[in-house]
Design an enzyme around this catalytic site. Structure first.
Site, PDB file in Angstrom:
ATOM      1  CE  LYS A  42      -2.948  -2.465   3.243  1.00  0.00           C
ATOM      2  NZ  LYS A  42      -3.307  -2.574   4.668  1.00  0.00           N
ATOM      3  N   GLY A  43       2.118   1.112   0.355  1.00  0.00           N
ATOM      4  CA  GLY A  43       2.977   2.268   0.627  1.00  0.00           C
ATOM      5  C   GLY A  43       3.095   3.276  -0.504  1.00  0.00           C
ATOM      6  CG  ASP A 102      15.226  -1.290   3.660  1.00  0.00           C
ATOM      7  OD1 ASP A 102      16.428  -0.965   3.730  1.00  0.00           O
ATOM      8  OD2 ASP A 102      14.604  -1.757   4.634  1.00  0.00           O
ATOM      9  CE  LYS A 130      14.584   2.910   4.877  1.00  0.00           C
ATOM     10  NZ  LYS A 130      14.229   2.105   6.053  1.00  0.00           N
ATOM     11  CG  ASP A 158       3.024   0.548   7.240  1.00  0.00           C
ATOM     12  OD1 ASP A 158       3.835   0.418   6.307  1.00  0.00           O
ATOM     13  OD2 ASP A 158       2.645  -0.414   7.951  1.00  0.00           O
ATOM     14  NE  ARG A 164      -0.363   1.758   5.055  1.00  0.00           N
ATOM     15  CZ  ARG A 164       0.670   1.006   4.651  1.00  0.00           C
ATOM     16  NH1 ARG A 164       1.632   1.541   3.946  1.00  0.00           N
ATOM     17  NH2 ARG A 164       0.717  -0.273   4.962  1.00  0.00           N
TER      18      ARG A 164
END
Ligand code: IMP
Ligand code: MG
Length: 179
Positions: A42-43, A102, A130, A158, A164
């Site tokens: 969902k991010g 990430d 990152k 989140d 969010r």
């Protein structure tokens, strides 16, 4: 919230720049067709909606849900598609829209699965990256911001499904996630 890393204005300004750059690059290779944007739920939703509106091109939206391997645990390397695309992307110009790269495990896995479906082109844009994601075997074509190696929330990201909806990106106080 421990600190704000990226303000709402910084995020929006950068997205507008990215959208111009992406459109320029597609135009430079003569792309006339719609671009299929694939967001991983969902991010990426907040980034997708702002980015797609800033992109001066005609787009189609597609969503995928992948099984996550859980934050803080060692990855088994097994990722599954929980919700697949609604359409066939063969012959389409595909741009994957990610919130954060990430370790890069998710995006590397997905990249190969999408290539098998024979898109006309396949590119990746991630709002955040990152340090651990450097040296990936796949190209992340466009990056909004390079982050330090910290856990961040807001603007779609989140912690345990919360935060969010914050319009900026920040780090959490350790007390919140250490117990
Ligand atoms: P990767 O497979 O390690 O690159 O992880 C990618 C996914 O992990 C992202 O799409 C996020 O959903 C989640 N993630 C990674 N870092 C963060 C963070 O700092 N905050 C929130 N979610 C994160
Ligand atoms: Mg994600």
């Amino acid at each position: 919230m421990k600190s704000v890393l990226l303000s709402e204005k910084q995020i929006i300004d950068r997205i507008n720049e990215l959208a111009e750059q992406v459109a320029d690059d597609y135009r430079a290779i003569g792309v006339q067709e719609d671009i299929t944007l694939i967001a991983i739920l969902k991010g990426s939703v907040y980034f997708l909606t702002d980015f797609s509106r800033a992109l001066p091109m005609s787009t189609k939206l597609e969503f995928m849900v992948l099984s996550s391997y859980g934050a803080g645990t060692t990855s088994s390397g097994v990722i599954k598609i929980l919700k697949d695309l609604d359409t066939d992307i063969s012959g389409q110009h595909v741009l994957v829209v990610e919130d954060v790269v990430d370790t890069g495990n998710t995006i590397t896995w997905l990249y190969d699965r999408l290539l098998e479906r024979k898109p006309k082109s396949l590119k990746l844009v991630s709002l955040l990256r990152k340090p651990s994601a450097h040296g990936l075997p796949i190209p992340v074509d466009y990056i909004g911001f390079e982050l330090p190696d910290e856990f961040v929330v807001g603007y779609g990201l989140d912690y345990d499904e919360r935060y969010r909806d914050m319009p900026y990106i920040g780090t959490l106080k350790k007390e919140i996630y250490s117990n």
